[in-house]
Write an enzyme that holds these catalytic residues in place. Structure first.
Site, PDB file in Angstrom:
ATOM      1  N   ARG A   1      11.198  -2.463  11.480  1.00  0.00           N
ATOM      2  CA  ARG A   1       9.918  -2.099  12.086  1.00  0.00           C
ATOM      3  C   ARG A   1       9.562  -3.060  13.211  1.00  0.00           C
ATOM      4  O   ARG A   1       9.608  -4.268  13.054  1.00  0.00           O
ATOM      5  CB  ARG A   1       8.820  -2.113  11.023  1.00  0.00           C
ATOM      6  CG  ARG A   1       8.482  -0.734  10.519  1.00  0.00           C
ATOM      7  CD  ARG A   1       7.428  -0.778   9.457  1.00  0.00           C
ATOM      8  NE  ARG A   1       6.136  -1.297   9.919  1.00  0.00           N
ATOM      9  CZ  ARG A   1       5.013  -1.184   9.221  1.00  0.00           C
ATOM     10  NH1 ARG A   1       5.031  -0.571   8.055  1.00  0.00           N
ATOM     11  NH2 ARG A   1       3.889  -1.674   9.682  1.00  0.00           N
TER      12      ARG A   1
ATOM     13  N   ARG B   1      -9.974   1.984   8.088  1.00  0.00           N
ATOM     14  CA  ARG B   1      -9.678   0.573   8.338  1.00  0.00           C
ATOM     15  C   ARG B   1     -10.762  -0.107   9.147  1.00  0.00           C
ATOM     16  O   ARG B   1     -10.670  -1.314   9.390  1.00  0.00           O
ATOM     17  CB  ARG B   1      -8.389   0.487   9.163  1.00  0.00           C
ATOM     18  CG  ARG B   1      -7.152   0.133   8.403  1.00  0.00           C
ATOM     19  CD  ARG B   1      -5.999   0.187   9.394  1.00  0.00           C
ATOM     20  NE  ARG B   1      -4.938  -0.695   9.035  1.00  0.00           N
ATOM     21  CZ  ARG B   1      -3.756  -0.261   8.569  1.00  0.00           C
ATOM     22  NH1 ARG B   1      -3.520   1.006   8.398  1.00  0.00           N
ATOM     23  NH2 ARG B   1      -2.823  -1.121   8.298  1.00  0.00           N
TER      24      ARG B   1
ATOM     25  N   ARG C   1      11.312  -7.101   5.212  1.00  0.00           N
ATOM     26  CA  ARG C   1      11.282  -5.685   5.551  1.00  0.00           C
ATOM     27  C   ARG C   1      11.800  -5.466   6.968  1.00  0.00           C
ATOM     28  O   ARG C   1      12.438  -4.456   7.264  1.00  0.00           O
ATOM     29  CB  ARG C   1       9.858  -5.137   5.417  1.00  0.00           C
ATOM     30  CG  ARG C   1       9.760  -3.649   5.704  1.00  0.00           C
ATOM     31  CD  ARG C   1       8.406  -3.080   5.361  1.00  0.00           C
ATOM     32  NE  ARG C   1       7.385  -3.438   6.344  1.00  0.00           N
ATOM     33  CZ  ARG C   1       6.090  -3.147   6.214  1.00  0.00           C
ATOM     34  NH1 ARG C   1       5.657  -2.522   5.151  1.00  0.00           N
ATOM     35  NH2 ARG C   1       5.220  -3.489   7.142  1.00  0.00           N
TER      36      ARG C   1
ATOM     37  N   ARG D   1      -1.776  -8.869  12.808  1.00  0.00           N
ATOM     38  CA  ARG D   1      -2.192  -7.799  11.896  1.00  0.00           C
ATOM     39  C   ARG D   1      -3.039  -8.363  10.764  1.00  0.00           C
ATOM     40  O   ARG D   1      -4.009  -7.735  10.334  1.00  0.00           O
ATOM     41  CB  ARG D   1      -0.953  -7.075  11.351  1.00  0.00           C
ATOM     42  CG  ARG D   1      -0.388  -6.047  12.356  1.00  0.00           C
ATOM     43  CD  ARG D   1       1.070  -5.742  12.129  1.00  0.00           C
ATOM     44  NE  ARG D   1       1.372  -5.200  10.820  1.00  0.00           N
ATOM     45  CZ  ARG D   1       2.547  -5.382  10.196  1.00  0.00           C
ATOM     46  NH1 ARG D   1       3.504  -6.081  10.764  1.00  0.00           N
ATOM     47  NH2 ARG D   1       2.746  -4.843   9.026  1.00  0.00           N
TER      48      ARG D   1
ATOM     49  N   LYS E   1       0.812  -1.220   0.000  1.00  0.00           N
ATOM     50  CA  LYS E   1       0.000   0.000   0.000  1.00  0.00           C
ATOM     51  C   LYS E   1       0.846   1.271   0.000  1.00  0.00           C
ATOM     52  O   LYS E   1       0.633   2.161  -0.808  1.00  0.00           O
ATOM     53  CB  LYS E   1      -0.899   0.068   1.250  1.00  0.00           C
ATOM     54  CG  LYS E   1      -1.960  -0.996   1.335  1.00  0.00           C
ATOM     55  CD  LYS E   1      -2.879  -0.735   2.538  1.00  0.00           C
ATOM     56  CE  LYS E   1      -2.167  -0.837   3.880  1.00  0.00           C
ATOM     57  NZ  LYS E   1      -1.775  -2.181   4.277  1.00  0.00           N
TER      58      LYS E   1
HETATM   59  P1  ADP Z   1       0.516  -2.399   7.582  1.00  0.00           P
HETATM   60  O1  ADP Z   1      -0.811  -2.182   6.984  1.00  0.00           O
HETATM   61  O2  ADP Z   1       1.546  -2.844   6.612  1.00  0.00           O
HETATM   62  O3  ADP Z   1       0.456  -3.307   8.777  1.00  0.00           O
HETATM   63  P2  ADP Z   1       0.667   0.449   8.392  1.00  0.00           P
HETATM   64  O4  ADP Z   1       1.902   1.248   8.359  1.00  0.00           O
HETATM   65  O5  ADP Z   1      -0.429   0.846   7.463  1.00  0.00           O
HETATM   66  O6  ADP Z   1       1.119  -1.054   8.161  1.00  0.00           O
HETATM   67  O7  ADP Z   1       0.078   0.455   9.882  1.00  0.00           O
HETATM   68  C1  ADP Z   1       0.884   0.102  10.985  1.00  0.00           C
HETATM   69  C2  ADP Z   1       0.044   0.118  12.274  1.00  0.00           C
HETATM   70  O8  ADP Z   1      -0.452   1.452  12.511  1.00  0.00           O
HETATM   71  C3  ADP Z   1      -1.213  -0.751  12.270  1.00  0.00           C
HETATM   72  O9  ADP Z   1      -0.945  -2.102  12.567  1.00  0.00           O
HETATM   73  C4  ADP Z   1      -2.039  -0.057  13.365  1.00  0.00           C
HETATM   74  O10 ADP Z   1      -1.588  -0.384  14.659  1.00  0.00           O
HETATM   75  C5  ADP Z   1      -1.733   1.409  13.118  1.00  0.00           C
HETATM   76  N1  ADP Z   1      -2.722   2.012  12.189  1.00  0.00           N
HETATM   77  C6  ADP Z   1      -2.469   2.509  10.962  1.00  0.00           C
HETATM   78  N2  ADP Z   1      -3.590   2.974  10.385  1.00  0.00           N
HETATM   79  C7  ADP Z   1      -4.594   2.769  11.273  1.00  0.00           C
HETATM   80  C8  ADP Z   1      -5.989   3.002  11.269  1.00  0.00           C
HETATM   81  N3  ADP Z   1      -6.593   3.563  10.222  1.00  0.00           N
HETATM   82  N4  ADP Z   1      -6.707   2.657  12.366  1.00  0.00           N
HETATM   83  C9  ADP Z   1      -6.107   2.103  13.416  1.00  0.00           C
HETATM   84  N5  ADP Z   1      -4.807   1.837  13.491  1.00  0.00           N
HETATM   85  C10 ADP Z   1      -4.038   2.145  12.437  1.00  0.00           C
END
Ligand code: ADP
Length: 186
Positions: free
Chosen positions: A128, A83, A122, A139, A8
């Site tokens: 991370r 989300r 990664r 996740r 993404k």
């Molecule tokens: P990925 O989708 O690859 O796991 P992201 O960088 O998009 O990674 O998100 C990392 C973390 O940030 C998520 O696992 C969550 O804890 C938090 N997060 C990101 N966007 C949201 C959201 N819209 N609502 C709640 N938590 C979020």
């Protein structure tokens, strides 16, 4: 949209660049706050490290403030938001207020098992904290429970564009651009 590791963030940047609009990544904003040690970062880190979603109130307020910034006025590309169903409703309210409309929702489809390998890789390059096998599983699970249902919501609204997320980065970008060109710009 897309499960963890679907690519993404990478693709969102290309799309944003193409349209000359900011890519707004909730994950990046949370991580920037974690590095700076802000109050928001301290709060968010507890959830992120466990693979849980940060509570809606916290995330919604952060996005609301971000899309109110002047650079988002001409439009924006959201990465990682909404989300949850509650976030979908919240976003509807926000853009009603700012006068924007959703043009398209891009979903990257990938094989969950395959992306685990990408994420573990990664972990080595980016370090991370949430890219460990257990947290990746969590996740993926929470994506299935909380986020996957949004696909039907946006499909019903006629906004959904599904793109195969497997393959080379530029190949996936090309697929997205091909699909987006048929979407009228508002
Ligand atoms: P990925 O989708 O690859 O796991 P992201 O960088 O998009 O990674 O998100 C990392 C973390 O940030 C998520 O696992 C969550 O804890 C938090 N997060 C990101 N966007 C949201 C959201 N819209 N609502 C709640 N938590 C979020």
């Amino acid at each position: 949209m897309g499960p963890p590791g679907a690519g993404k963030g990478t693709q969102a940047k290309f799309i944003a660049e193409h349209f000359g609009i900011p890519a707004i990544s909730t994950g990046d904003i949370f991580r920037a706050n974690v590095s700076r040690g802000t109050e928001l970062g301290v709060e968010a880190k507890r959830y992120m490290d466990a693979g849980e979603y940060v509570p809606d109130e916290v995330t919604n307020l952060m996005v609301r403030n971000r899309i109110d910034e002047p650079d988002a006025e001409p439009g924006f590309m959201l990465d990682g938001y909404p989300r949850t169903l509650a976030q979908v409703e919240e976003l509807d309210g926000m853009i009603k207020h700012t006068g924007h409309a959703l043009d398209a929702v891009v979903v990257l489809t990938v094989d969950q098992e395959e992306v685990v390998q990408r994420l573990l890789q990664r972990a080595e390059t980016e370090g991370r904290a949430d890219d460990t096998a257990d947290v990746i599983r969590r996740r993926q699970e929470i994506y299935g429970e909380e986020t996957a249902p949004l696909i039907e919501v946006y499909r019903d609204r006629g906004l959904l564009i599904e793109v195969d997320g497997l393959g080379e980065v530029d190949e996936v970008t090309r697929r997205i651009f091909d699909a987006l060109d048929v979407v009228p710009q508002s």
